[in-house]
Design a protein around this motif. Structure first.
Motif, PDB file in Angstrom:
ATOM      1  N   GLY A  20     -33.600  -7.024   6.442  1.00  0.00           N
ATOM      2  CA  GLY A  20     -32.579  -6.645   7.419  1.00  0.00           C
ATOM      3  C   GLY A  20     -32.209  -5.179   7.331  1.00  0.00           C
ATOM      4  N   ARG A  21     -32.138  -4.637   6.091  1.00  0.00           N
ATOM      5  CA  ARG A  21     -31.783  -3.233   5.934  1.00  0.00           C
ATOM      6  C   ARG A  21     -32.838  -2.320   6.551  1.00  0.00           C
ATOM      7  N   THR A  22     -34.112  -2.664   6.322  1.00  0.00           N
ATOM      8  CA  THR A  22     -35.185  -1.816   6.849  1.00  0.00           C
ATOM      9  C   THR A  22     -35.234  -1.867   8.371  1.00  0.00           C
ATOM     10  N   LEU A  23     -35.267  -3.064   8.925  1.00  0.00           N
ATOM     11  CA  LEU A  23     -35.343  -3.192  10.382  1.00  0.00           C
ATOM     12  C   LEU A  23     -34.075  -2.677  11.048  1.00  0.00           C
ATOM     13  N   GLY A  24     -32.925  -2.916  10.422  1.00  0.00           N
ATOM     14  CA  GLY A  24     -31.670  -2.426  10.982  1.00  0.00           C
ATOM     15  C   GLY A  24     -31.602  -0.910  11.010  1.00  0.00           C
ATOM     16  N   SER A  25     -32.151  -0.278   9.944  1.00  0.00           N
ATOM     17  CA  SER A  25     -32.157   1.188   9.909  1.00  0.00           C
ATOM     18  C   SER A  25     -33.057   1.763  10.997  1.00  0.00           C
ATOM     19  N   PHE A  26     -34.235   1.159  11.194  1.00  0.00           N
ATOM     20  CA  PHE A  26     -35.123   1.627  12.259  1.00  0.00           C
ATOM     21  C   PHE A  26     -34.480   1.454  13.631  1.00  0.00           C
TER      22      PHE A  26
END
Length: 502
Positions: free
Chosen positions: A235-241
């Motif tokens: 979630g952190r990775t996709l949310g940051s993108f």
């Protein structure tokens, strides 16, 4: 008997040489800061008693700091004076290096690395100074030399760190004290050898544009650099993108509305500038893929893996990485001559060809030291030629008052490529591991991971060839500067029409 005063032309040549030396030294020191901690992350983790995930912030902090401060300081130098900005930024780098050297905790070390990262703005500022102080016929070579020190400095930092931490009782802080010494030397060189700025645009600083651009770059580069630790589908990775995509729209909207934008959107999407930035991403990717791929490869224990050279950090740095770094420095004047006589498109095309050949050689044969070193020499020359061509494209395509911010964005594109290269190499090597190892031996990458890494590097440089052939059609060398600068003689090559300001 009295000595005759030097002729004006001789004095001018001498002044230009001194300026180029000072700015080359500053650029080299900046590039050293980016790769300096790579060989010693394990020592830092052990000494400070932290985790692998936490210690990765020692490199990530510098990348994120550079992303935020480089465009802002590049524009600030255009507006309020390049030399004062250069001196101030170098002062910040000295302070950051001292903090990193004396740090006894990870947060304090990260603070020092943040301050070191802000110094990345030195490179675009240095190119802007060259545009003012160097005659048009000498400008391509001067820019190429300063640009060539970037690849050399990155390699030199790896080698020097390996030398300083090669003993059984190695202290990683020695590397940061070395960085302090180099930063102080660069500060003194710029302060005493670089003349005061003559061109200042004045005006207000677009802090809102800088804030939105900084947040955009943070949200983009953070998951790229930490995705391996977070998980690429977390979630952190996709949310940051996703946040980076939203903030990109906010940043563009902001810059279109303010009267004095940080980044002129017309300049930003001007075809030669856009292509130079794409090339920056790819060349930066290739440089880091070579550094990390070769460094990891040669340190592999051959008895356990069936490949590798059982090299120590010191041997990996001196025998396998240093030759390519030296070649990158020696190739930079040749790149400048190519840009001057044949144009940046030819120089970038040659960089693409050499890079593809070098990585292809590595992919096909990385079992002999001759091949690994020889391919590294070719890739080192390729990176140098690429770095010589990109600033020439930028200078030929933007007005004088936008050169700092334009080169700042290009610098960020190279840093982004380096971050992507680090992330991809790390992910590939972690995902392709040897299945059957003795009990107690940590996971080691399979040889196929290195082969894939090197083929991806070859593809990256093949894409640079497409950019040089199609994207830069019509691009030429650096344009002349306004009347009143020392570079008043007309350029000998045709110039494309620069992007118009808003």
């Amino acid at each position: 008997m009295s000595t005759a005063a030097p002729a004006p032309a001789e004095a001018k040549n001498r002044n230009e040489t001194v300026i180029v030396f000072a700015l080359s030294l500053a650029a080299m020191v900046v590039s050293m800061m980016q790769t300096l901690p790579v060989p010693i992350l394990g020592l830092i983790r052990t000494d400070l008693g932290t985790s692998t995930a936490n210690v990765s912030w020692v490199t990530t902090a510098t990348l994120l700091s550079a992303a935020v401060f480089t465009p802002l300081l590049g524009r600030f130098g255009d507006q309020h004076g390049k030399k004062p900005t250069l001196v101030a930024v170098l002062g910040v780098m000295v302070v950051g290096s001292v903090i990193a050297a004396v740090a006894t905790s990870l947060p304090l070390l990260i603070l020092g690395r943040v301050l070191q990262g802000a110094a990345t703005a030195i490179f675009p500022l240095a190119l802007s100074v060259l545009r003012e102080e160097v005659r048009p016929q000498k400008l391509p070579g001067a820019m190429a030399l300063v640009s060539g020190t970037l690849a050399f400095g990155s390699g030199l930092a790896l080698v020097a760190t390996g030398l300083l931490t090669s003993g059984s009782d190695a202290d990683y802080r020695n590397a940061f004290w070395m960085a302090t010494g180099f930063a102080t030397l660069a500060l003194l060189a710029v302060a005493f050898l670089v003349p005061a700025t003559r061109h200042k645009t004045g005006g207000r600083t677009d802090f809102l544009g800088a804030l939105t651009l900084g947040i955009t770059l943070l949200l983009l580069l953070l998951p790229i650099s930490q995705g391996h630790e977070w998980g690429w589908t977390s979630g952190r990775t996709l949310g940051s993108f996703a946040g980076a995509a939203v903030m990109t729209a906010v940043w563009v909207f902001t810059e279109l509305k303010v009267s004095e934008p940080l980044v002129d959107m017309r300049m930003f999407v001007h075809r030669p500038v856009l292509m130079a930035n794409l090339a920056g991403v790819l060349v930066g990717f290739g440089m880091f893929a070579n550094f990390l791929g070769v460094s990891y490869l040669v340190q592999m224990p051959q008895k356990l893996t069936g490949y590798g050279f059982d090299a120590s950090i010191l041997r990996a740095s001196v025998q396998f990485l240093l030759p390519g770094a030296i070649v990158s420095l020696l190739a930079s004047p040749i790149g400048g001559q190519l840009v001057r006589h044949r144009g940046p498109r030819v120089a970038l095309g040659l960089a693409a060809g050499l890079g593809a050949v070098g990585f292809g050689w590595l992919a096909l044969d990385h079992g002999h030291s001759f091949s690994v070193i020889g391919a590294g020499l070719i890739v080192g020359a390729a990176v140098s030629f690429g770095y010589a061509a990109m600033p020439a494209v930028i200078m030929a395509s933007v007005p004088h008052h936008q050169s700092g911010i334009a080169n700042g964005i290009n610098s960020i594109s190279r840093s982004t490529g380096s971050a992507i290269g680090s992330a991809i190499v790390t992910t590939i090597l972690a995902s392709k591991t040897i299945e059957h190892l003795p009990a107690g031996v940590p996971a080691l990458p399979a040889e196929s991971g290195f082969t894939l890494t090197f083929w991806i590097g070859a593809v990256a440089f093949a894409l640079v060839a497409v950019i040089s052939w199609i994207g830069l059609r019509g691009a030429h060398g650096p344009r002349t500067v306004e009347s009143g600068s020392p570079a008043e003689a007309p350029a000998k090559v045709a110039e494309p029409e620069p992007a118009q300001t808003v």
